[in-house]
Structure formats: structure tokens, C-alpha cells
Design an enzyme around this catalytic site. Structure first.
Site, PDB file in Angstrom:
ATOM      1  CE  LYS A 182      43.058  82.033  32.643  1.00  0.00           C
ATOM      2  NZ  LYS A 182      42.190  81.967  31.729  1.00  0.00           N
ATOM      3  CD  GLU A 202      52.106  84.705  34.485  1.00  0.00           C
ATOM      4  OE1 GLU A 202      52.707  84.363  35.689  1.00  0.00           O
ATOM      5  OE2 GLU A 202      51.336  83.962  33.792  1.00  0.00           O
ATOM      6  CB  SER A 210      37.079  77.331  29.354  1.00  0.00           C
ATOM      7  OG  SER A 210      37.009  77.983  28.241  1.00  0.00           O
TER       8      SER A 210
HETATM    9  C1  LIG Z   1      42.410  81.809  30.277  1.00  0.00           C
HETATM   10  C2  LIG Z   1      41.135  81.281  29.602  1.00  0.00           C
HETATM   11  C3  LIG Z   1      41.371  80.429  28.567  1.00  0.00           C
HETATM   12  C4  LIG Z   1      42.577  80.052  28.049  1.00  0.00           C
HETATM   13  O1  LIG Z   1      43.606  79.283  28.940  1.00  0.00           O
HETATM   14  P1  LIG Z   1      44.092  77.906  28.941  1.00  0.00           P
HETATM   15  O2  LIG Z   1      45.463  77.756  29.921  1.00  0.00           O
HETATM   16  O3  LIG Z   1      44.119  77.344  27.440  1.00  0.00           O
HETATM   17  O4  LIG Z   1      42.832  77.046  29.218  1.00  0.00           O
HETATM   18  C5  LIG Z   1      40.120  79.411  28.199  1.00  0.00           C
HETATM   19  N1  LIG Z   1      39.020  79.805  28.577  1.00  0.00           N
HETATM   20  C6  LIG Z   1      38.825  80.800  29.614  1.00  0.00           C
HETATM   21  C7  LIG Z   1      37.235  81.020  30.039  1.00  0.00           C
HETATM   22  C8  LIG Z   1      39.785  81.590  30.010  1.00  0.00           C
HETATM   23  O5  LIG Z   1      39.678  82.323  31.068  1.00  0.00           O
END
Ligand SMILES: *Cc1c(COP(=O)(O)O)cnc(C)c1O
Length: 393
Positions: free
Chosen positions: A89, A111, A377
Site C-alpha cells: 500500500k 478512508e 502483498s
Molecule cells: C489491503 C491489502 C490487500 C488488498 O488490497 P488490494 O487493493 O486488493 O491489493 C492485500 N494484501 C495486503 C497485505 C493488504 O494490506
């Protein structure tokens, strides 16, 4: 096939800007200026410097040997979990904070649901010394106390949304209201590839650094920038869009997006938008969303707070419709087992969100030389409480 946004802000049938008239000036300014600003050398220099020296990029592309052995393919993990603040993010919030500064904005709003985007926003506001106001549902504030504490520690004001179900949707409404009332000095940082045009496009551009780096790293490590498969999890869809971005036109690369099935697609407790969703308008864009027959948004459910979203970004809706990306769904239990497996095999505790992509490996068969890239992610530190309860640790 064209997978990109057109001049009207649409991806095929999806996208656009369905917003109250009072927001037109804000959205127009952003739309007219952002591409020009991010193409400037001074923007690029600062973005690249912060990604390198503050976020810690490039994130490694790691050949997971024991995981590869288990599944009989060459499995590479794109390590977004190693970024500052522990997820992808920050790539987006760093981009948007520099943009906000160049637009002359003094105040940032956002938000947040689980608080991950709120933390990433509070982080870059502290970095730049800008005022930061985060809207968060009252229920979420209670559920996600550590993230609220993080935001406050970095100087953000957290305002509870007390209407409706007191969760993400209500926080989004409050943030929109704030922006309408403060159009001149305030920038609204949206955290995924959702919202009115140009947000989905802008966020995907900032996240596209993930696949840009991956291609270079694949050349170095395998001699070929085209893997057989690329996998990512989807909440709103930003890590997946970043991971897919530079592979979209490589038609022989199979792209797979994992959604949260929660307790099961047909259990009534799920966030599997591509299966359950119908076309409609959510957060200012035309997309796929989970809704009742009379158009009420259905409350989503997933054990992972980051995938607990009732829609997907408009580009995902398009990629689903034209079948460029295969959307699969993964239950809570499948994701939890995949979290445990990665921890035991590789010494990497993933975010439960990311584990949804890992869990898809169980359902695939590979030829030994096939190359698979998975977007990790985020890291699992934030999920420790959930792991402790689930596995009775
Ligand atoms: C917020 C988040 C997501 C989901 O958000 P996307 O916009 O779909 O990427 C996925 N993995 C992690 C670790 C997150 O913090």
C-alpha cells in the site's frame, strides 16, 4: 484486445466517475493535472528516491526452493511484505503524497477499513509534515485498535464514522463529504484501484512498479521476462493490478487473481465478487459488486480484513469480462493453511490476504520447468492475533 483505460475513463463497460456534482471540480483538477505532474522529472526523481531509500525498493524476487519442491514448479515470491509498513500500500501513498504536494494541497484525508491504508497514509503525511485526517467506521476502530494507535502515534486524527453499519462504506461516505466541504486545500488518498476515474488508473500506475521490477528480476534470474503464471490476491485489486500491469499484453502469461470466498462462496459469508457480483455503481465507478436484487450493497465477509470488500476495481471487472484474468476463490481455511505452510517451508509468515494467492497453488498442476510468480502483498505480523486463535498457538 485493449485492457487499458480510454479517454473517458472507462475499461470496456466499467469505470467512469459517478459522483455528486459538488465533487466535479476536485475530480476535474486531479484528472487534468495528474498525468502531467507524474511525467515531470522532479516528480519522478522524488518518487524513485523515496521508493528506494524510504520504502526499501526494489523488493526482492525470491525463488522459494522448498515451496517449489512441494508443488513441482519454479515458484518466485515478489516480496512486497518487506516494504516499510509491511505491504504494497505504501507504493501508492508515496506517489499520491508527492502529487498532493505538487497540487498545492495542505491537508490529506483517507478512508480505511482494517486500518492498513490509514497507516500507509498517516506514514507519508508524517514524512511530509502534512495534516492527516482518517475516517474509519466505529466498529472497525474497536476491531483494529493497534492500527488506530499507529495512526495516532504518527500524528493523524482518526474520526469515527457512526452511521449505517459503522464500517468501511460509511467511512468512505464521510471522507467524500469532507472532500466536498474542503475542495481547495485537501487531497483525498484512495487506497485501492477503486473510486471515480482517474483513481483506479492512477493507483494502478503507482503500483505498476511491482511488475516493472519483476520483469527485470526475471531476466536476471531466469533469462526470460515472461513467466508461465502470475498470481495475486484481490480485495479492491491494487496489488494484483500492480503485479499484472506489465504482463497484460503478454498474452501467453496466465494471470490469476484470488478472491476471498470466506466461509464458502454460497455460505452468505463471502467476498467473492467475481462469482456473486452484478454490474452496478460502487464508490463512484461502474463495476462488479455484491448487491441484493434491489441494489443494496451486501456486507462482505473474509477472515482477512484487507479482502473484506464488496466490489472489485473497474479494470478487474473488465479483465474478468474479457477473460484476460482468471478469477478464483479461496476459503478462509484454505488461506489459513497456506499461511502455515509458507511459514513452515520458507520461514516467511505472510499476510492472510497474500495467503489467498498462495492457496491457489494447491489447485494447480505444473510442468517442472514452469515459472510461477506470486505477489506476497504483505507480512503476517498484523494477523498474529488471528493466527493464535485459529491455530491455538
Ligand atoms: C489491503 C491489502 C490487500 C488488498 O488490497 P488490494 O487493493 O486488493 O491489493 C492485500 N494484501 C495486503 C497485505 C493488504 O494490506
Amino acid at each position: 484486445m485493449n485492457y487499458r483505460v480510454n479517454e473517458n475513463g472507462y475499461y470496456g463497460d466499467f469505470g467512469g466517475a459517478y459522483i455528486p456534482e459538488m465533487l466535479y471540480p476536485n475530480i476535474e483538477q486531479l484528472k487534468n493535472e495528474y498525468l502531467n505532474i507524474i511525467a515531470q522529472p522532479d516528480f519522478k526523481a522524488e518518487y524513485e528516491d523515496l521508493l528506494k531509500n524510504y520504502v526499501g525498493r526494489p523488493s526482492p524476487l525470491y525463488l522459494a526452493k522448498r515451496l517449489s519442491e512441494k508443488y513441482g514448479a519454479k515458484i518466485y515470491l515478489k516480496r512486497e511484505d518487506l516494504n516499510h509498513t509491511g505491504a504494497h500500500k505504501i507504493n501508492n501513498t508515496v506517489g499520491q503524497i508527492i502529487l498532493a504536494e505538487k497540487l498545492g494541497k495542505k491537508r490529506i484525508i483517507a478512508e480505511t477499513g482494517a486500518g492498513q491504508h490509514g497507516v500507509a497514509t498517516a506514514t507519508v503525511c508524517a514524512l511530509k509534515g502534512l495534516e492527516c485526517v482518517i475516517y474509519m467506521g466505529e466498529v472497525d476502530i474497536e476491531r483494529q485498535a493497534p492500527n488506530v494507535a499507529r495512526m495516532k502515534m504518527m500524528g493523524a486524527t482518526v474520526i469515527p464514522a457512526t452511521s449505517g453499519s459503522k464500517t468501511l462504506k460509511d467511512a468512505t461516505n464521510e471522507a467524500m463529504r469532507d472532500w466536498i466541504n474542503n475542495p481547495v486545500d485537501t487531497h483525498y488518498i484512495i487506497g485501492s484501484v477503486v473510486g471515480p476515474h482517474p483513481y483506479p488508473e492512477m493507483v494502478s500506475l503507482f503500483q505498476s512498479i511491482i511488475s516493472e521490477e519483476t520483469k527485470k528480476q526475471l531476466i536476471e534470474q531466469t533469462g526470460n521476462d515472461q513467466p508461465d503464471y502470475v498470481l495475486a490476491c484481490v480485495g479492491g485489486g491494487s496489488n494484483a493490478m500492480g503485479m499484472f500491469y506489465h504482463f497484460l499484453d503478454d498474452e501467453n502469461v496466465r494471470l490469476i487473481a484470488a478472491e476471498a470466498a470466506g466461509l464458502g462462496v454460497n455460505s452468505g459469508h463471502s467476498a467473492a465478487t467475481s462469482v456473486l457480483g452484478k454490474e452496478g455503481v460502487l464508490h463512484g465507478s461502474r463495476t462488479l459488486l455484491m448487491q441484493t436484487d434491489d441494489g443494496q450493497v451486501v456486507e462482505p465477509y473474509s477472515i482477512s480484513a484487507g479482502l473484506d470488500y464488496p466490489g472489485i476495481g473497474p479494470q478487474h471487472a473488465h479483465l474478468h469480462k474479457v477473460k484476460r484474468v482468471e478469477y478464483v476463490n479461496i476459503t478462509d481455511n484454505e488461506a489459513m493453511q497456506a499461511s502455515l505452510l509458507l511459514s513452515k517451508l520458507e520461514g516467511i509468515i505472510p499476510a492472510i490476504e497474500s495467503a489467498h494467492a498462495l492457496a491457489q497453488l494447491e489447485k494447480m498442476t505444473f510442468k517442472p520447468d514452469e515459472v510461477v510468480v506470486i505477489c506476497l502483498s504483505g507480512r503476517g505480523d498484523k494477523d498474529l492475533d488471528t493466527f493464535m486463535k485459529y491455530f491455538k498457538l
